[in-house]
Design a protein around this motif. Structure first.
Motif, PDB file in Angstrom:
ATOM      1  N   ARG A 162       2.449  31.648 -15.852  1.00  9.98           N
ATOM      2  CA  ARG A 162       3.756  31.210 -15.387  1.00  9.98           C
ATOM      3  C   ARG A 162       4.276  32.218 -14.367  1.00  9.98           C
ATOM      4  N   GLY A 163       4.951  31.719 -13.349  1.00 11.59           N
ATOM      5  CA  GLY A 163       5.487  32.600 -12.318  1.00 11.59           C
ATOM      6  C   GLY A 163       6.212  31.790 -11.260  1.00 11.59           C
ATOM      7  N   TYR A 164       6.593  32.492 -10.175  1.00 11.64           N
ATOM      8  CA  TYR A 164       7.396  31.872  -9.124  1.00 11.64           C
ATOM      9  C   TYR A 164       6.534  31.535  -7.917  1.00 11.64           C
ATOM     10  N   VAL A 165       6.881  30.389  -7.297  1.00  9.80           N
ATOM     11  CA  VAL A 165       6.184  29.883  -6.114  1.00  9.80           C
ATOM     12  C   VAL A 165       7.253  29.428  -5.117  1.00  9.80           C
ATOM     13  N   PRO A 166       7.077  29.665  -3.801  1.00 11.76           N
ATOM     14  CA  PRO A 166       8.037  29.150  -2.815  1.00 11.76           C
ATOM     15  C   PRO A 166       8.177  27.634  -2.904  1.00 11.76           C
ATOM     16  N   ALA A 167       9.429  27.162  -2.978  1.00 10.09           N
ATOM     17  CA  ALA A 167       9.674  25.725  -3.129  1.00 10.09           C
ATOM     18  C   ALA A 167       9.163  24.929  -1.931  1.00 10.09           C
ATOM     19  N   GLY A 168       9.160  25.553  -0.755  1.00 16.71           N
ATOM     20  CA  GLY A 168       8.715  24.835   0.432  1.00 16.71           C
ATOM     21  C   GLY A 168       7.226  24.560   0.463  1.00 16.71           C
ATOM     22  N   LYS A 169       6.460  25.194  -0.435  1.00 23.12           N
ATOM     23  CA  LYS A 169       5.013  24.975  -0.458  1.00 23.12           C
ATOM     24  C   LYS A 169       4.583  24.098  -1.625  1.00 23.12           C
ATOM     25  N   LEU A 170       5.543  23.360  -2.205  1.00 22.65           N
ATOM     26  CA  LEU A 170       5.243  22.443  -3.300  1.00 22.65           C
ATOM     27  C   LEU A 170       5.600  21.028  -2.891  1.00 22.65           C
ATOM     28  N   GLU A 171       4.777  20.088  -3.344  1.00 24.39           N
ATOM     29  CA  GLU A 171       5.018  18.677  -3.077  1.00 24.39           C
ATOM     30  C   GLU A 171       4.723  17.881  -4.339  1.00 24.39           C
ATOM     31  N   VAL A 172       5.535  16.849  -4.574  1.00 19.02           N
ATOM     32  CA  VAL A 172       5.346  16.032  -5.781  1.00 19.02           C
ATOM     33  C   VAL A 172       3.925  15.470  -5.800  1.00 19.02           C
ATOM     34  N   TYR A 173       3.275  15.600  -6.961  1.00 20.93           N
ATOM     35  CA  TYR A 173       1.902  15.104  -7.105  1.00 20.93           C
ATOM     36  C   TYR A 173       1.927  13.709  -7.691  1.00 20.93           C
ATOM     37  N   HIS A 174       1.273  12.787  -7.020  1.00 21.37           N
ATOM     38  CA  HIS A 174       1.200  11.406  -7.477  1.00 21.37           C
ATOM     39  C   HIS A 174      -0.134  11.208  -8.194  1.00 21.37           C
ATOM     40  N   VAL A 184       0.861  -1.181   0.000  1.00 21.09           N
ATOM     41  CA  VAL A 184       0.000   0.000   0.000  1.00 21.09           C
ATOM     42  C   VAL A 184       0.895   1.227   0.000  1.00 21.09           C
ATOM     43  N   LEU A 185       0.815   2.006  -1.048  1.00 24.68           N
ATOM     44  CA  LEU A 185       1.658   3.191  -1.158  1.00 24.68           C
ATOM     45  C   LEU A 185       1.195   4.254  -0.184  1.00 24.68           C
ATOM     46  N   PRO A 186       2.077   5.182   0.203  1.00 19.83           N
ATOM     47  CA  PRO A 186       1.673   6.301   1.036  1.00 19.83           C
ATOM     48  C   PRO A 186       0.662   7.179   0.320  1.00 19.83           C
ATOM     49  N   PRO A 187       0.025   8.072   1.019  1.00 20.00           N
ATOM     50  CA  PRO A 187      -0.993   8.899   0.380  1.00 20.00           C
ATOM     51  C   PRO A 187      -0.420   9.670  -0.782  1.00 20.00           C
ATOM     52  N   PRO A 188      -1.083   9.683  -1.912  1.00 19.64           N
ATOM     53  CA  PRO A 188      -0.524  10.316  -3.095  1.00 19.64           C
ATOM     54  C   PRO A 188      -0.345  11.804  -2.923  1.00 19.64           C
ATOM     55  N   THR A 189      -1.211  12.475  -2.235  1.00 19.72           N
ATOM     56  CA  THR A 189      -1.097  13.920  -2.063  1.00 19.72           C
ATOM     57  C   THR A 189      -1.519  14.269  -0.660  1.00 19.72           C
ATOM     58  N   THR A 190      -1.024  15.397  -0.194  1.00 19.93           N
ATOM     59  CA  THR A 190      -1.449  15.860   1.120  1.00 19.93           C
ATOM     60  C   THR A 190      -2.857  16.419   1.070  1.00 19.93           C
ATOM     61  N   GLN A 191      -3.290  16.871  -0.107  1.00 24.25           N
ATOM     62  CA  GLN A 191      -4.623  17.436  -0.253  1.00 24.25           C
ATOM     63  C   GLN A 191      -5.283  16.838  -1.496  1.00 24.25           C
ATOM     64  N   GLY A 247       4.482  15.760 -18.659  1.00 22.43           N
ATOM     65  CA  GLY A 247       4.740  14.430 -18.129  1.00 22.43           C
ATOM     66  C   GLY A 247       4.499  14.384 -16.632  1.00 22.43           C
ATOM     67  N   PRO A 248       4.316  13.193 -16.059  1.00 26.01           N
ATOM     68  CA  PRO A 248       3.971  13.069 -14.635  1.00 26.01           C
ATOM     69  C   PRO A 248       5.088  13.496 -13.684  1.00 26.01           C
ATOM     70  N   GLY A 249       6.333  13.402 -14.117  1.00 24.30           N
ATOM     71  CA  GLY A 249       7.446  13.720 -13.218  1.00 24.30           C
ATOM     72  C   GLY A 249       7.584  15.192 -12.906  1.00 24.30           C
ATOM     73  N   LYS A 250       6.915  16.076 -13.617  1.00 27.19           N
ATOM     74  CA  LYS A 250       7.037  17.511 -13.430  1.00 27.19           C
ATOM     75  C   LYS A 250       5.873  18.114 -12.649  1.00 27.19           C
ATOM     76  N   LEU A 251       4.898  17.308 -12.261  1.00 27.76           N
ATOM     77  CA  LEU A 251       3.710  17.840 -11.610  1.00 27.76           C
ATOM     78  C   LEU A 251       3.915  17.945 -10.100  1.00 27.76           C
ATOM     79  N   TYR A 252       3.499  19.088  -9.558  1.00 26.23           N
ATOM     80  CA  TYR A 252       3.585  19.350  -8.123  1.00 26.23           C
ATOM     81  C   TYR A 252       2.251  19.907  -7.648  1.00 26.23           C
ATOM     82  N   GLN A 253       1.970  19.718  -6.351  1.00 20.32           N
ATOM     83  CA  GLN A 253       0.741  20.226  -5.769  1.00 20.32           C
ATOM     84  C   GLN A 253       1.077  21.228  -4.671  1.00 20.32           C
TER      85      GLN A 253
END
Length: 662
Positions: A543-555, A468-475, A493-499
């Protein structure tokens, strides 16, 4: 008979002058020793408003001087009982004390200039100066307004006066007597003592100029560069290159090379020990922060309770005391030792520079036969540095090794005392453990069996957990965001998506304002200035800038068609990740007992809250629309929807703790 009478009168007059000179020597020695004792006892003890470091500099090794001069005075007074041999005995006494006098007065004279600097600083504080002056005048009225300066110069005046007093006795001693030769040797020896002290003082002054390690910035270093320094450095570099090329011989000093090698070994040992001790203290700090006994281990009774009690006791007293003693008795002395090495290191480095100057001047002296005043001063500077290092580096190496050995012994002692203290505190708890009566071989087997059993349980749990994989997203996804995600997926592609994990409010012109749960595609993991904390992203429209600490890989979550195509008889479903899209994951079966892997907070009346590790009954593995992302569950009599990815099949229960061998 007249000439004989004149000779007798002259001889009597010389004998009288000799006795007066001897009396002056002994009486002034008594008075001098009395003043030293007043300085060491009364005055020094009353100057408590001064720091201890200042007192150590002001009075230096006055206690050692008092010990030597007290013994010297005793021997001088003993000569009075043997009047005929008194002068010869006085000469022999000074010859006997020659080395001791030179050693103690050499140290005092070397620190005299530093003591005068302290006196000057006191004069800039009128109130402090008045207090010091009042104390000195109360104990020693003859000091007058000079105060401290009068006291500090007394030992210097005394050591330089010994040759004059002996010379006065010598002048009134007949040359044909045996006492004359002994007194002459003593006078010459005391003159050599004064000369050696002055030379040592000069060497110390030269060395003090180079032992100071100044932390200069690049700008300050550049400001010190001028034509003179450039000329010196160029000349030294030229001399060094000629030596490396074999054009000129290199000065060999085997004695100094051996001392320098030993010093570098000592320095390396201190540096390594300091590095290791810093790592040890860091690990100890991390160990003290880790407190498993404060956590709810969910293991009722038994050895766990005794362990928690003992661990709390050690964490509150034994380990903090050990850390405090380690810092005070090992770390701080080690830092002081490392700091003490800086001066000799700088002095050895400067000696190499001065050696190159010395070799160049020696070459010129052989070629031309004369040198300038500045070049002669460079020769004397090298000779002073080299003589000082050869004389004092062996003592420094010996003291540093002794200091280092004492630090290591202290460290070992503290470790031993800690182990002893822990065993004493654990004695009562150990007696209550079920395996305290076991022999060592049986206890080893018990530990091996228990660790093997725990390892097997952990391996089984890991195998079940990996299914059982961990939860795909925090939200969960925002409503209506599926089309946007598909557009970004097809483009990047899927490897570039973040939430986005929390709401983002753009402050700059290029910063984006995004809600929590929004999906973006990563374009670049830094901004134009190379700042890796701001990422350039694409929202599908902007397109623009977002704080890196508020992004998480989207599964990614598979579609319903994919789920139906990959469904199994027991209706398993899987979650896809960018790393392994086709990895099969068992779904949550309908009407079954599972465990909540992560906490979940209900946001509406249709959802239900979960606690991590809480047992959950799954009623339906999908919502009313057939979406497998949400499951209908029952928790504590309440029904509602929770994310399916937050649930996992519970592993089979296994016994905790150790069990005694049968």
């Amino acid at each position: 008979g007249a000439p004989d009478g004149d000779d007798q009168l002259s001889e009597n007059r010389s004998l009288l002058q000799q006795r007066l000179a001897v009396r002056e020597l002994i009486d002034t020695e008594v008075s001098y020793l009395h003043v030293l004792q007043l300085c060491a006892s009364d005055i020094r003890n009353r100057l408590q408003q001064l720091p201890q470091g200042d007192l150590d500099v002001l009075f230096s090794n006055i206690d050692d001087i008092i010990k030597v001069n007290r013994r010297l005075l005793h021997d001088l007074q003993e000569t009075a009982s043997r009047e005929e041999e008194q002068v010869q005995l006085i000469g022999n006494a000074f010859l006997e004390f020659q080395e001791e006098l030179e050693q103690v007065y050499k140290v005092y004279c070397a620190s005299y200039e530093q003591a005068l600097l302290l006196v000057e600083t006191y004069r800039k504080e009128p109130e402090l100066q008045r207090e010091i002056q009042g104390i000195i005048e109360a104990v020693l009225p003859q000091a007058g307004p000079s105060g401290l300066s009068f006291l500090l110069v007394i030992p210097l005046q005394r050591i330089t006066k010994y040759p004059l007093l002996l010379q006065k006795i010598l002048e009134n001693t007949l040359p044909d007597t045996s006492a004359y030769a002994a007194l002459q040797r003593a006078t010459s020896a005391l003159q050599d003592v004064v000369t050696n002290i002055n030379e040592y003082k000069r060497r110390k002054e030269v060395a003090s100029k180079y032992t100071k390690v100044e932390p200069l910035s690049l700008r300050e270093r550049l400001a010190r560069i001028n034509t003179h320094t450039l000329s010196k450095k160029t000349t030294r570099l030229s001399q060094l290159l000629k030596q490396e090329a074999g054009l000129v011989p290199r000065t060999e000093d085997k004695e100094f090379d051996d001392l320098e090698e030993r010093f570098h070994w000592v320095s390396l040992c201190v540096t390594e020990l300091k590095s290791n001790m810093a790592a040890y203290l860091d690990n100890l700090e991390a160990f003290l922060r880790f407190r498993p006994q404060d956590c709810n281990l969910e293991i009722p009774g038994g050895p766990v309770v005794q362990y928690c009690y003992l661990a709390r006791d050690l964490q509150l007293q034994a380990f903090p005391e050990f850390k405090q003693q380690l810092e005070a008795q090992v770390w701080q002395p080690l830092c002081s030792l490392a700091k003490a090495l800086a001066g000799p290191q700088n002095l050895i480095k400067k000696r190499l520079d001065k050696l190159l100057d010395f070799e160049r001047v020696e070459e010129k002296l052989l070629e031309v036969g004369s040198v300038t005043y500045e070049e002669e001063a460079a020769r004397h500077t090298y000779q002073a540095l080299n003589s000082l290092l050869v004389a004092e580096l062996p003592q420094f190496n010996q003291l540093a090794m002794r200091w280092l050995g004492q630090i290591l012994c202290t460290f070992v002692t503290l470790q031993r005392d800690l182990a002893k203290q822990v065993l004493q505190r654990a004695e009562d708890s150990l007696a209550q453990l079920p395996h305290h009566h076991l022999s060592e071989p049986a206890f080893r087997k018990l530990v091996e069996d228990a660790l093997g059993q725990s390892s097997h349980q952990l391996h089984s749990f890991q195998e079940n957990f990996e299914k059982v994989l961990p939860p795909p997203t925090t939200q969960p996804l925002l409503p209506g965001a599926e089309r946007q995600v598909q557009a970004l997926l097809s483009k990047y592609g899927p490897g570039k998506l973040y939430q986005v994990t929390s709401n983002v409010s753009g402050a700059g012109t290029l910063d984006l304002t995004l809600p929590r749960g929004h999906i973006v595609a990563l374009l670049q993991n830094k901004d134009t200035k190379g700042n890796s904390s701001r990422w350039l992203v694409d929202t599908g429209g902007h397109r623009g800038y977002v704080p890196a600490g508020k992004l998480e890989v989207y599964h990614m979550v598979p579609s319903e068609e994919e789920l139906r195509g990959q469904a199994r008889p027991h209706r398993d479903f899987q979650h896809q990740t960018p790393e392994s899209i086709s990895a099969p994951v068992p779904s949550v079966p309908t009407v079954t007992q599972v465990v909540a892997m992560y906490p979940f907070v209900a946001r509406s009346s249709h959802e239900v809250s979960l606690q991590a590790g809480q047992r959950v009954t799954v009623l339906e593995a999908q919502d009313k629309k057939g979406n497998p992302e949400w499951s209908l569950v029952e928790v504590n009599g309440q029904r509602g929807y929770v994310p399916s990815s937050f649930l996992a099949r519970a592993p089979s229960p296994a016994p905790w703790g150790w069990s005694l061998p049968s």
